[in-house]
Write an enzyme that holds these catalytic residues in place. Structure first.
Site, mmCIF file in Angstrom:
data_model
loop_
_atom_site.group_PDB
_atom_site.id
_atom_site.type_symbol
_atom_site.label_atom_id
_atom_site.label_comp_id
_atom_site.label_asym_id
_atom_site.label_seq_id
_atom_site.Cartn_x
_atom_site.Cartn_y
_atom_site.Cartn_z
ATOM 1 N N ALA A 6 -5.487 31.673 -9.413
ATOM 2 C CA ALA A 6 -4.405 32.404 -8.742
ATOM 3 C C ALA A 6 -4.498 33.925 -8.907
ATOM 4 C CB ALA A 6 -3.054 31.910 -9.260
ATOM 5 N N LYS A 7 -5.179 34.379 -9.959
ATOM 6 C CA LYS A 7 -5.286 35.834 -10.160
ATOM 7 C C LYS A 7 -6.535 36.420 -9.510
ATOM 8 C CE LYS A 7 -2.773 35.759 -14.540
ATOM 9 N NZ LYS A 7 -2.942 35.637 -16.006
ATOM 10 N N LYS A 9 -9.407 37.154 -6.321
ATOM 11 C CA LYS A 9 -9.274 37.917 -5.063
ATOM 12 C C LYS A 9 -8.667 37.046 -3.958
ATOM 13 C CE LYS A 9 -13.681 39.248 -5.329
ATOM 14 N NZ LYS A 9 -13.949 38.916 -6.754
ATOM 15 N N VAL A 10 -9.208 35.836 -3.781
ATOM 16 C CA VAL A 10 -8.656 34.967 -2.733
ATOM 17 C C VAL A 10 -7.371 34.302 -3.226
ATOM 18 C CG1 VAL A 10 -9.101 33.030 -1.182
ATOM 19 C CG2 VAL A 10 -10.966 34.567 -1.809
ATOM 20 N N ASP A 31 -4.779 30.180 -13.947
ATOM 21 C CA ASP A 31 -6.006 30.973 -13.916
ATOM 22 C C ASP A 31 -6.817 30.650 -15.171
ATOM 23 O OD1 ASP A 31 -6.950 33.226 -11.881
ATOM 24 O OD2 ASP A 31 -7.675 33.805 -13.871
ATOM 25 N N PRO A 101 -16.574 25.213 3.159
ATOM 26 C CA PRO A 101 -17.345 26.405 2.786
ATOM 27 C C PRO A 101 -16.724 27.691 3.324
ATOM 28 C CG PRO A 101 -18.551 25.098 4.418
ATOM 29 C CD PRO A 101 -17.347 24.296 4.008
ATOM 30 N N ASN A 102 -15.940 27.582 4.401
ATOM 31 C CA ASN A 102 -15.276 28.780 4.923
ATOM 32 C C ASN A 102 -14.011 28.365 5.680
ATOM 33 O OD1 ASN A 102 -14.669 31.323 6.199
ATOM 34 N ND2 ASN A 102 -16.785 31.899 5.739
ATOM 35 N N HIS A 130 -22.143 40.215 1.717
ATOM 36 C CA HIS A 130 -20.912 40.066 0.939
ATOM 37 C C HIS A 130 -20.704 41.222 -0.030
ATOM 38 C CE1 HIS A 130 -20.978 35.873 2.332
ATOM 39 N NE2 HIS A 130 -19.701 35.828 1.980
ATOM 40 N N HIS A 131 -19.497 41.281 -0.577
ATOM 41 C CA HIS A 131 -19.135 42.209 -1.663
ATOM 42 C C HIS A 131 -20.041 41.954 -2.878
ATOM 43 C CE1 HIS A 131 -17.164 38.898 -3.887
ATOM 44 N NE2 HIS A 131 -16.949 38.423 -2.661
ATOM 45 N N LYS A 134 -19.785 38.925 -5.747
ATOM 46 C CA LYS A 134 -20.021 37.509 -5.458
ATOM 47 C C LYS A 134 -21.054 36.930 -6.430
ATOM 48 C CE LYS A 134 -20.936 34.293 -1.659
ATOM 49 N NZ LYS A 134 -19.903 33.375 -2.176
HETATM 50 N N1 LIG Z 1 -14.205 28.644 1.399
HETATM 51 C C1 LIG Z 1 -13.806 29.882 1.708
HETATM 52 O O1 LIG Z 1 -13.273 30.148 2.798
HETATM 53 C C2 LIG Z 1 -13.982 30.967 0.699
HETATM 54 C C3 LIG Z 1 -14.565 30.671 -0.498
HETATM 55 N N2 LIG Z 1 -14.661 31.632 -1.455
HETATM 56 C C4 LIG Z 1 -15.167 31.165 -2.736
HETATM 57 O O2 LIG Z 1 -14.059 31.016 -3.624
HETATM 58 C C5 LIG Z 1 -14.454 31.290 -4.963
HETATM 59 C C6 LIG Z 1 -13.564 32.388 -5.545
HETATM 60 O O3 LIG Z 1 -13.774 33.602 -4.859
HETATM 61 P P1 LIG Z 1 -13.019 34.948 -5.311
HETATM 62 O O4 LIG Z 1 -11.555 34.769 -5.186
HETATM 63 O O5 LIG Z 1 -13.688 36.035 -4.570
HETATM 64 O O6 LIG Z 1 -13.439 35.022 -6.863
HETATM 65 P P2 LIG Z 1 -12.667 35.737 -8.059
HETATM 66 O O7 LIG Z 1 -13.665 35.846 -9.161
HETATM 67 O O8 LIG Z 1 -11.999 36.975 -7.586
HETATM 68 O O9 LIG Z 1 -11.529 34.690 -8.469
HETATM 69 C C7 LIG Z 1 -11.751 33.546 -9.225
HETATM 70 C C8 LIG Z 1 -10.576 33.400 -10.193
HETATM 71 O O10 LIG Z 1 -10.670 32.153 -10.863
HETATM 72 C C9 LIG Z 1 -10.474 32.393 -12.262
HETATM 73 N N3 LIG Z 1 -11.017 31.315 -13.049
HETATM 74 C C10 LIG Z 1 -12.225 31.222 -13.669
HETATM 75 N N4 LIG Z 1 -12.317 30.055 -14.317
HETATM 76 C C11 LIG Z 1 -11.141 29.392 -14.108
HETATM 77 C C12 LIG Z 1 -10.639 28.134 -14.534
HETATM 78 N N5 LIG Z 1 -11.348 27.299 -15.296
HETATM 79 N N6 LIG Z 1 -9.396 27.774 -14.133
HETATM 80 C C13 LIG Z 1 -8.653 28.595 -13.366
HETATM 81 N N7 LIG Z 1 -9.072 29.809 -12.939
HETATM 82 C C14 LIG Z 1 -10.316 30.196 -13.314
HETATM 83 C C15 LIG Z 1 -11.149 33.738 -12.466
HETATM 84 O O11 LIG Z 1 -10.805 34.322 -13.714
HETATM 85 P P3 LIG Z 1 -11.865 35.398 -14.367
HETATM 86 O O12 LIG Z 1 -12.012 36.491 -13.344
HETATM 87 O O13 LIG Z 1 -11.184 35.827 -15.620
HETATM 88 O O14 LIG Z 1 -13.135 34.638 -14.585
HETATM 89 C C16 LIG Z 1 -10.597 34.503 -11.262
HETATM 90 O O15 LIG Z 1 -9.275 34.965 -11.510
HETATM 91 C C17 LIG Z 1 -15.960 31.642 -4.872
HETATM 92 O O16 LIG Z 1 -16.717 30.483 -5.082
HETATM 93 C C18 LIG Z 1 -16.109 32.100 -3.438
HETATM 94 O O17 LIG Z 1 -17.411 31.972 -2.949
HETATM 95 C C19 LIG Z 1 -14.218 32.893 -1.261
HETATM 96 C C20 LIG Z 1 -13.671 33.260 -0.073
HETATM 97 C C21 LIG Z 1 -13.482 32.309 1.004
HETATM 98 O O1 LIG Z 2 -17.422 34.763 -2.228
HETATM 99 C C1 LIG Z 2 -16.907 35.068 -1.124
HETATM 100 O O2 LIG Z 2 -16.361 36.153 -0.929
HETATM 101 C C2 LIG Z 2 -16.994 34.103 -0.023
HETATM 102 N N1 LIG Z 2 -17.444 32.910 -0.254
HETATM 103 C C3 LIG Z 2 -17.621 31.870 0.677
HETATM 104 C C4 LIG Z 2 -19.094 31.572 0.852
HETATM 105 O O3 LIG Z 2 -19.848 31.650 -0.126
HETATM 106 O O4 LIG Z 2 -19.493 31.219 1.959
HETATM 107 C C5 LIG Z 2 -16.892 32.120 1.979
HETATM 108 C C6 LIG Z 2 -16.927 33.540 2.426
HETATM 109 O O5 LIG Z 2 -18.221 33.853 2.835
HETATM 110 C C7 LIG Z 2 -16.463 34.473 1.316
#
Ligand SMILES: NC(=O)C1=CN([C@@H]2O[C@H](COP(=O)(O)OP(=O)(O)OC[C@H]3O[C@@H](n4cnc5c(N)ncnc54)[C@H](OP(=O)(O)O)[C@@H]3O)[C@@H](O)[C@H]2O)C=CC1
Ligand SMILES: O=C(O)C1=N[C@H](C(=O)O)C[C@H](O)C1
Length: 244
Positions: A6-7, A9-10, A31, A101-102, A130-131, A134
């Site tokens: 929850a904390k 980016k997404v 989180d 996946p998206n 990507h940023h 990742k």
């Molecule tokens: N399917 C889709 O449409 C999309 C998928 N994604 C995917 O989603 C995932 C997250 O992306 P993003 O939000 O950018 O990543 P972030 O690193 O910003 O967020 C992940 C969060 O999960 C926390 N976390 C780590 N371990 C645990 C745990 N065991 N339990 C609960 N929380 C935990 C992290 O904490 P900490 O930072 O302290 O480790 C962090 O706050 C990636 O795999 C990304 O590729 C992203 C965008 C779109």
């Molecule tokens: O990590 C991301 O940011 C994203 N992850 C997903 C992926 O790996 O395809 C979806 C999107 O591209 C953003």
């Protein structure tokens, strides 16, 4: 509903999206280093997971074993992991898991367009951008896109893209995903972007999608949250929810 990661980016964008939705209530968030059993004690019905590939399987096993539906955006799902999830849901009848996946509608459409175009072109390559925070490369979307393209080309009897490369610096031609070259760019300022480049005699076609903000993932995730209770078992991708 609840949010894992929850904390992140997404995760933050999803929490805000739920707060703005009149028909959904955010009852628990978890989180890193917080107790996942908060979802059980709060009676959460559906949990969204945007964490990371190292922890998502443990999260999912816990949720399914407790009969909690899951909507998963976290990447890292190969066929072996999907099979494992199928096994868990088979032991928890009535529980639904959606793994996509998206969740952005434009990304889903771009994969469909690429799948449709793949057989008409000699060459195809994928570039995902990507940023720089990742963790995984190639992206989950690129893996899925390449798999769909490969499937479409195989069904039509189209072979690999022509490539005369004879000497190569490691990585110069990208990763080979199901016979499709995938190139990963990590750049400050970017969110999530992908280009599918197709080429044949005298012409090229480029299919490009840009998530310029993480709110792009919210409507697809909330659609999943609303529908997953009526879809026991494993669903991969949001395509079936969009009636494609
Ligand atoms: N399917 C889709 O449409 C999309 C998928 N994604 C995917 O989603 C995932 C997250 O992306 P993003 O939000 O950018 O990543 P972030 O690193 O910003 O967020 C992940 C969060 O999960 C926390 N976390 C780590 N371990 C645990 C745990 N065991 N339990 C609960 N929380 C935990 C992290 O904490 P900490 O930072 O302290 O480790 C962090 O706050 C990636 O795999 C990304 O590729 C992203 C965008 C779109
Ligand atoms: O990590 C991301 O940011 C994203 N992850 C997903 C992926 O790996 O395809 C979806 C999107 O591209 C953003």
């Amino acid at each position: 509903m609840g949010v894992l990661g929850a904390k992140g980016k997404v995760g933050q964008a999803i929490c805000k999206g739920v707060e703005d939705a009149a028909d959904l209530e955010l009852v628990a968030t978890v989180d890193k280093d917080e107790r996942i059993d908060a979802f059980v004690t709060s009676g959460t019905q559906v949990v969204v997971d945007f964490t990371n590939p190292d922890v998502v399987m443990g999260n999912l096993e816990f949720l399914v074993r407790n009969g909690i539906h899951a909507v998963v955006g976290t990447t890292g799902f190969d066929e072996e992991r999907l099979e494992q999830v199928r096994g868990w849901v088979a032991e928890s009848p009535g529980t639904g898991v959606l793994i996509a996946p998206n969740f952005a509608i434009g990304a889903v459409l771009s994969m469909r367009f690429a799948q449709a175009a793949a057989r008409f072109f000699d060459s195809v390559e994928v570039i995902e951008l990507h940023h720089p925070n990742k963790l995984d490369a190639p992206s989950g979307t690129a893996y899925r896109t390449a798999a769909l393209i490969a499937e479409a080309r195989a069904a039509a009897g189209v072979g690999r893209s022509p490539d005369a490369t004879a000497t190569e610096l490691d990585g110069a031609r990208g990763a080979d995903v199901d016979g499709v070259r995938v190139h990963s760019v990590r750049l400050a300022g970017l969110v999530a972007h992908q280009e599918i480049l197709l080429g044949t005699q005298g012409e090229t076609l480029t299919i490009r999608h840009d998530s310029i903000d993480r709110t792009s993932f919210v409507p697809g995730v909330l659609l999943g949250v609303r529908e997953i209770g009526a879809r026991p078992g494993l669903t991969v991708g949001i395509d079936p929810l969009l009636n494609f």
